[in-house]
Enzyme design. Structure first.
Site, PDB file in Angstrom:
ATOM      1  N   GLU A 169      51.462  41.810  22.749  1.00  0.00           N
ATOM      2  CA  GLU A 169      51.865  41.252  21.453  1.00  0.00           C
ATOM      3  C   GLU A 169      53.174  40.463  21.474  1.00  0.00           C
ATOM      4  O   GLU A 169      54.039  40.668  20.617  1.00  0.00           O
ATOM      5  CB  GLU A 169      51.958  42.382  20.407  1.00  0.00           C
ATOM      6  CG  GLU A 169      50.659  43.144  20.241  1.00  0.00           C
ATOM      7  CD  GLU A 169      50.713  44.196  19.140  1.00  0.00           C
ATOM      8  OE1 GLU A 169      51.802  44.442  18.607  1.00  0.00           O
ATOM      9  OE2 GLU A 169      49.645  44.762  18.823  1.00  0.00           O
ATOM     10  N   ASN A 211      47.958  40.964  26.474  1.00  0.00           N
ATOM     11  CA  ASN A 211      47.113  41.541  25.419  1.00  0.00           C
ATOM     12  C   ASN A 211      47.691  41.208  24.042  1.00  0.00           C
ATOM     13  O   ASN A 211      48.905  41.321  23.839  1.00  0.00           O
ATOM     14  CB  ASN A 211      47.097  43.066  25.622  1.00  0.00           C
ATOM     15  CG  ASN A 211      46.064  43.787  24.774  1.00  0.00           C
ATOM     16  OD1 ASN A 211      44.895  43.428  24.774  1.00  0.00           O
ATOM     17  ND2 ASN A 211      46.502  44.818  24.055  1.00  0.00           N
ATOM     18  N   HIS A 247      41.096  43.804  16.395  1.00  0.00           N
ATOM     19  CA  HIS A 247      41.136  44.669  15.210  1.00  0.00           C
ATOM     20  C   HIS A 247      40.623  43.807  14.061  1.00  0.00           C
ATOM     21  O   HIS A 247      41.326  42.924  13.574  1.00  0.00           O
ATOM     22  CB  HIS A 247      42.565  45.147  14.934  1.00  0.00           C
ATOM     23  CG  HIS A 247      43.094  46.045  16.013  1.00  0.00           C
ATOM     24  ND1 HIS A 247      42.572  47.288  16.253  1.00  0.00           N
ATOM     25  CD2 HIS A 247      44.084  45.877  16.915  1.00  0.00           C
ATOM     26  CE1 HIS A 247      43.213  47.859  17.257  1.00  0.00           C
ATOM     27  NE2 HIS A 247      44.141  47.012  17.678  1.00  0.00           N
ATOM     28  N   GLU A 274      40.698  46.493  22.055  1.00  0.00           N
ATOM     29  CA  GLU A 274      41.027  47.502  21.029  1.00  0.00           C
ATOM     30  C   GLU A 274      40.084  47.364  19.837  1.00  0.00           C
ATOM     31  O   GLU A 274      40.485  47.490  18.676  1.00  0.00           O
ATOM     32  CB  GLU A 274      42.482  47.359  20.570  1.00  0.00           C
ATOM     33  CG  GLU A 274      43.475  47.450  21.714  1.00  0.00           C
ATOM     34  CD  GLU A 274      44.927  47.404  21.267  1.00  0.00           C
ATOM     35  OE1 GLU A 274      45.214  47.563  20.058  1.00  0.00           O
ATOM     36  OE2 GLU A 274      45.792  47.204  22.141  1.00  0.00           O
ATOM     37  N   ASP A 276      37.943  47.477  16.775  1.00  0.00           N
ATOM     38  CA  ASP A 276      37.539  48.276  15.615  1.00  0.00           C
ATOM     39  C   ASP A 276      37.311  47.307  14.457  1.00  0.00           C
ATOM     40  O   ASP A 276      37.898  46.227  14.415  1.00  0.00           O
ATOM     41  CB  ASP A 276      38.508  49.428  15.273  1.00  0.00           C
ATOM     42  CG  ASP A 276      39.971  49.039  15.163  1.00  0.00           C
ATOM     43  OD1 ASP A 276      40.283  47.838  15.051  1.00  0.00           O
ATOM     44  OD2 ASP A 276      40.826  49.947  15.170  1.00  0.00           O
TER      45      ASP A 276
HETATM   46  C1  XIL Z   1      48.511  52.279  17.676  1.00  0.00           C
HETATM   47  C2  XIL Z   1      47.990  53.692  17.804  1.00  0.00           C
HETATM   48  O1  XIL Z   1      46.609  53.655  17.591  1.00  0.00           O
HETATM   49  C3  XIL Z   1      48.654  54.594  16.788  1.00  0.00           C
HETATM   50  O2  XIL Z   1      48.296  55.957  17.018  1.00  0.00           O
HETATM   51  C4  XIL Z   1      50.174  54.450  16.875  1.00  0.00           C
HETATM   52  O3  XIL Z   1      50.767  55.202  15.833  1.00  0.00           O
HETATM   53  C5  XIL Z   1      50.581  53.007  16.751  1.00  0.00           C
HETATM   54  O4  XIL Z   1      49.916  52.243  17.764  1.00  0.00           O
HETATM   55  N1  XIL Z   1      47.948  47.344  18.879  1.00  0.00           N
HETATM   56  C6  XIL Z   1      48.169  48.034  20.039  1.00  0.00           C
HETATM   57  C7  XIL Z   1      48.048  49.520  20.042  1.00  0.00           C
HETATM   58  O5  XIL Z   1      48.357  47.417  21.101  1.00  0.00           O
HETATM   59  O6  XIL Z   1      48.924  50.114  20.951  1.00  0.00           O
HETATM   60  C8  XIL Z   1      48.261  50.104  18.667  1.00  0.00           C
HETATM   61  O7  XIL Z   1      47.990  51.499  18.729  1.00  0.00           O
HETATM   62  C9  XIL Z   1      47.380  49.406  17.678  1.00  0.00           C
HETATM   63  C10 XIL Z   1      47.707  47.939  17.602  1.00  0.00           C
END
Ligand code: XIL
Length: 461
Positions: A169, A211, A247, A274, A276
């Site tokens: 990020e 990422n 996401h 990631e 979802d």
């Molecule tokens: C999130 C986790 O899912 C949570 O449990 C934590 O509180 C915060 O981080 N992008 C990412 C992940 O790269 O590491 C994040 O994970 C979600 C967004």
């Protein structure tokens, strides 16, 4: 633009017995010699279905969840890759400076190994979830702490990680296409390439990924990242893959696949890291389209969902493939069917090891020259050295470099160093000694102090 919807918080697990389906007629069918299994029988789990095209299907998990047998029943049956949801992040692995804790990460890695799963490493450097001591650092102190963190964490897990999210990020949202402001960014724009070079030296066999999120189509942010990857590839900065967090909300960009493809065309693997998707009428179809997009891109090597079941998601909108009771959702079936219906091109091998040299070595005796390009900051540097053969091919080389007093080499890649200070000889390794007439190869090293300033000498063999 997709927004990351979601609330962080302590994941809640609701244990429940998952009833394993028993194929009642299986024994009867198996005993009937005349009925052979269909040649392309559909796989019945995500991991088996993804494996048909050489891909992995993974999930984020936390080590405490491994004590829940309802959870591990699903995890082990459906997934063949694990990523630590939180336990390999900077705040978890180095809570005090230079004091490391790998308990949770080690547990996840052991579970993965015991169950035939690979591991994604997440994440070495990120502006978020930094320990307090790092949040308070800046300049060369932070840069050196970052390099040390990567060396120690990637070094600890060396050889056990399929792909590392080296940097997470680092680009800004919105239309700028530029970097996100952060304490890391303020150490100098080269912090990302320093992180990648450091990670390569610390674990040469891990695939090294950048990422990010909100990169689910061709937009200003994904284009900024695309330009960085293209620049890295052209300059030999070691990057192997790009992770698309994905996401997602209730829509999917129509150029989602085209965006993956343009990155793959740069010569990197791509991975959905990631995934979802917001609950609602489109959930199953968006999951399906993302899966099909990955299958259609030869270098899309795997998909990871950010959790196993809705009960433990970081989001509150039930975005995963299993419901709060561990039951398969419609989205699960759409992903499984997509994986089964498109076998997809087999991704290229993901090893970074160079092929063994089988040809006869060329005659030696040629000459060589070397030049150094330096990225330095107050207190540290990364040097990239190009070795160029003269008019005749060479089969080995040694580059002699004088380092200023107080400078120490902390890592070297693609070469063997004779020492770490004073005048250091860097010799070729097994796979890069041979250079054809007029050709070149590159190696690099990083260190503390100031980098080399004199002209290196090159001796060929
Ligand atoms: C999130 C986790 O899912 C949570 O449990 C934590 O509180 C915060 O981080 N992008 C990412 C992940 O790269 O590491 C994040 O994970 C979600 C967004």
């Amino acid at each position: 633009m997709k927004n990351r919807t979601g609330t962080a918080g302590t994941p809640r697990i609701r244990p429940r017995t998952v009833v394993l389906a028993v194929a009642a007629g299986a024994a009867l069918l198996a005993s009937t010699a005349l009925i052979a299994p269909a040649a392309n029988a559909a796989a019945s789990t995500l991991r088996a279905a993804a494996a048909q095209s050489g891909r992995y299907f993974g999930a984020a998990a936390n080590s405490f969840q491994l004590s829940n047998t309802s959870f591990t029943t699903i995890l082990n049956r459906e997934f063949n890759s694990i990523v630590a949801e939180n336990e390999m992040k900077w705040d978890a692995t180095e809570p005090q400076q230079n004091t490391f804790n790998f308990t949770g990460g080690d547990r996840l890695v052991a579970h993965a190994r015991a169950n035939g799963m690979s591991v994604r490493g997440h994440t070495l450097v990120w502006h978020a979830q930094q320990p307090g001591w790092a949040q308070n650092l800046s300049g060369s102190a932070l840069r050196n702490a970052m390099v040390n963190h990567i060396n120690r964490v990637a070094g600890h897990f060396r050889g056990q990680i399929h792909s590392w999210d080296v940097v997470n990020e680092a680009f800004a949202d919105g239309g700028s296409g530029g970097r996100r402001d952060s304490n890391l960014q303020r150490t100098g724009n080269d912090w990302i390439e320093v992180a990648f070079r450091t990670a390569r030296a610390a674990d040469p066999n891990a695939r090294l990924c950048y990422n990010d999120y909100n990169t689910d189509g061709i937009n200003a942010k994904s284009t900024g990242i695309y330009n960085m990857v293209r620049d890295f590839k052209s300059r030999g900065v070691p990057i192997d893959c790009v992770g698309f967090q994905s996401h997602l909300g209730t829509t999917l960009a129509s150029d989602y696949q085209a965006n993956l493809q343009r990155f793959a065309d740069l010569g990197v693997d791509v991975q959905i890291t990631e995934l979802d998707v917001a609950e609602g009428a489109n959930q199953a179809s968006i999951y399906e389209r993302v899966t099909r997009a990955c299958l259609a891109v030869a270098r899309c090597t795997g998909i990871t969902t950010w959790g196993v079941w809705d009960a433990a998601s970081w989001r509150s909108d039930n975005p995963l493939l299993f419901d709060r009771n561990g039951n398969k959702k419609a989205a699960y079936n759409s992903v499984l069917n997509a994986l089964n219906s498109v076998s997809g091109p087999t991704p290229p091998p993901t090893t970074t090891a160079p092929p063994p040299v089988t040809s006869t070595p060329p005659p030696g005796g040629g000459a060589c020259s070397a030049s150094v390009s330096l990225n330095s900051w107050n207190g540290g540097f990364v040097a990239t050295v190009r070795v160029t053969a003269g008019n005749a091919a060479i089969r080995g080389w040694t580059v002699r470099i004088a380092l200023p007093g107080g400078t120490a080499v902390t890592g070297t890649w693609n070469a063997q160093a004779s020492g770490s200070s004073g005048t250091v000889n860097f010799s070729n390794v097994s796979y890069n000694g041979q250079i054809s007439a007029g050709g070149n190869t590159e190696f690099g090293f990083q260190g503390t102090g100031s980098g080399p300033s004199g002209t290196p000498t090159c001796t060929a063999s």
